[in-house]
Design a protein around this motif. Structure first.
Motif, short mmCIF file in Angstrom:
data_model
loop_
_atom_site.label_atom_id
_atom_site.label_comp_id
_atom_site.label_asym_id
_atom_site.label_seq_id
_atom_site.Cartn_x
_atom_site.Cartn_y
_atom_site.Cartn_z
N MET A 1 1.32 -1.46 -0.04
CA MET A 1 0.17 -0.14 -0.02
C MET A 1 1.07 1.41 -0.13
O MET A 1 1.64 1.24 0.96
CB MET A 1 -0.86 -0.37 1.12
CG MET A 1 -1.65 1.52 1.68
SD MET A 1 -2.45 0.85 2.83
CE MET A 1 -3.50 -0.65 3.47
N ALA A 2 1.14 2.55 -1.20
CA ALA A 2 1.82 3.50 -1.09
C ALA A 2 1.22 4.36 -0.08
O ALA A 2 1.75 4.57 0.19
CB ALA A 2 1.75 3.55 -2.47
N LYS A 3 -0.11 4.98 -0.21
CA LYS A 3 -0.35 5.69 0.69
C LYS A 3 -1.20 5.25 0.97
O LYS A 3 -2.36 5.11 0.24
CB LYS A 3 -1.02 6.98 -0.21
CG LYS A 3 0.45 7.19 -0.91
CD LYS A 3 -0.01 8.59 -2.01
CE LYS A 3 1.69 9.06 -2.45
NZ LYS A 3 1.49 10.26 -2.68
N ALA A 4 -1.42 5.79 2.38
CA ALA A 4 -2.60 4.68 3.42
C ALA A 4 -3.22 6.28 3.26
O ALA A 4 -3.53 7.70 3.81
CB ALA A 4 -2.67 4.49 4.71
N THR A 5 -5.11 5.87 3.18
CA THR A 5 -5.75 7.67 3.52
C THR A 5 -6.68 6.93 4.31
O THR A 5 -7.34 5.52 4.60
CB THR A 5 -6.98 7.40 2.42
OG1 THR A 5 -7.36 6.58 2.38
CG2 THR A 5 -5.85 7.72 1.26
N LEU A 6 -6.37 7.80 6.24
CA LEU A 6 -7.18 6.78 7.05
C LEU A 6 -8.38 8.38 7.53
O LEU A 6 -8.33 8.09 8.83
CB LEU A 6 -6.24 7.24 7.72
CG LEU A 6 -4.43 6.65 7.97
CD1 LEU A 6 -3.19 6.80 8.12
CD2 LEU A 6 -5.25 5.23 7.60
N PRO A 7 -9.36 8.86 6.63
CA PRO A 7 -9.95 9.49 7.93
C PRO A 7 -11.00 8.89 8.74
O PRO A 7 -11.65 9.30 9.37
CB PRO A 7 -10.61 10.52 6.19
CG PRO A 7 -10.89 8.76 5.55
CD PRO A 7 -9.38 8.51 5.16
N HIS A 8 -11.05 7.62 8.19
CA HIS A 8 -11.82 7.22 9.71
C HIS A 8 -11.03 7.46 10.86
O HIS A 8 -11.78 6.72 11.54
CB HIS A 8 -11.87 5.56 8.65
CG HIS A 8 -10.94 5.02 9.20
ND1 HIS A 8 -10.40 4.47 8.36
CD2 HIS A 8 -10.28 3.80 9.83
CE1 HIS A 8 -9.26 3.86 8.38
NE2 HIS A 8 -9.39 3.53 9.26
N LEU A 9 -10.12 7.83 11.38
CA LEU A 9 -9.34 7.38 12.16
C LEU A 9 -9.52 8.79 13.15
O LEU A 9 -8.39 9.20 13.86
CB LEU A 9 -7.94 6.78 12.15
CG LEU A 9 -7.59 5.53 11.16
CD1 LEU A 9 -6.31 4.89 11.33
CD2 LEU A 9 -7.80 4.68 12.57
N ALA A 10 -9.14 9.84 12.06
CA ALA A 10 -9.29 11.42 12.64
C ALA A 10 -10.99 11.69 13.31
O ALA A 10 -11.59 12.62 12.85
CB ALA A 10 -9.30 11.74 11.65
N ILE A 11 -11.36 11.08 14.59
CA ILE A 11 -11.81 11.52 15.23
C ILE A 11 -11.60 11.79 16.65
O ILE A 11 -10.95 11.70 17.12
CB ILE A 11 -12.53 10.46 15.93
CG1 ILE A 11 -12.98 8.98 15.35
CG2 ILE A 11 -13.89 10.90 17.18
CD1 ILE A 11 -13.61 7.50 15.36
#
Length: 85
Positions: A1-11
């Motif tokens: 995975m080159a770039k992780a997108t983690l908006p689900h962790l932005a709490i």
């Protein structure tokens, strides 16, 4: 995975525990077995690697850098960041 997108962790108020590898070949975030691993090309001196981790993590979370605070691990590979409201 080159770039992780983690908006689900932005709490707001959440803490993110991660393992950092400085002086890596590329800047990258990986989610491996439920743990975040961050690789940065920056050297670990004078807080440069911490700043690079904060910038990369903020981009992946879709937040401004000012909303991430380093809580623990300023001189360690294991770090804890808090998402500020």
């Amino acid at each position: 995975m080159a770039k992780a997108t983690l908006p689900h962790l932005a709490i707001p108020g959440a803490t993110l525990e991660l393992r950092v590898t400085p002086k890596a070949s590329r800047n990258e975030i990986r989610e491996e077995a439920g743990q975040l691993r961050v690789y940065v090309t920056t050297v670990p001196e004078d807080g440069k690697a911490n700043a690079a981790v904060q910038k990369l993590l903020a981009k992946a979370l879709g937040l401004p850098k000012s909303q991430l605070t380093l809580v623990r691990g300023a001189t360690s590979r294991d770090k804890t960041f808090r998402v500020e409201p």
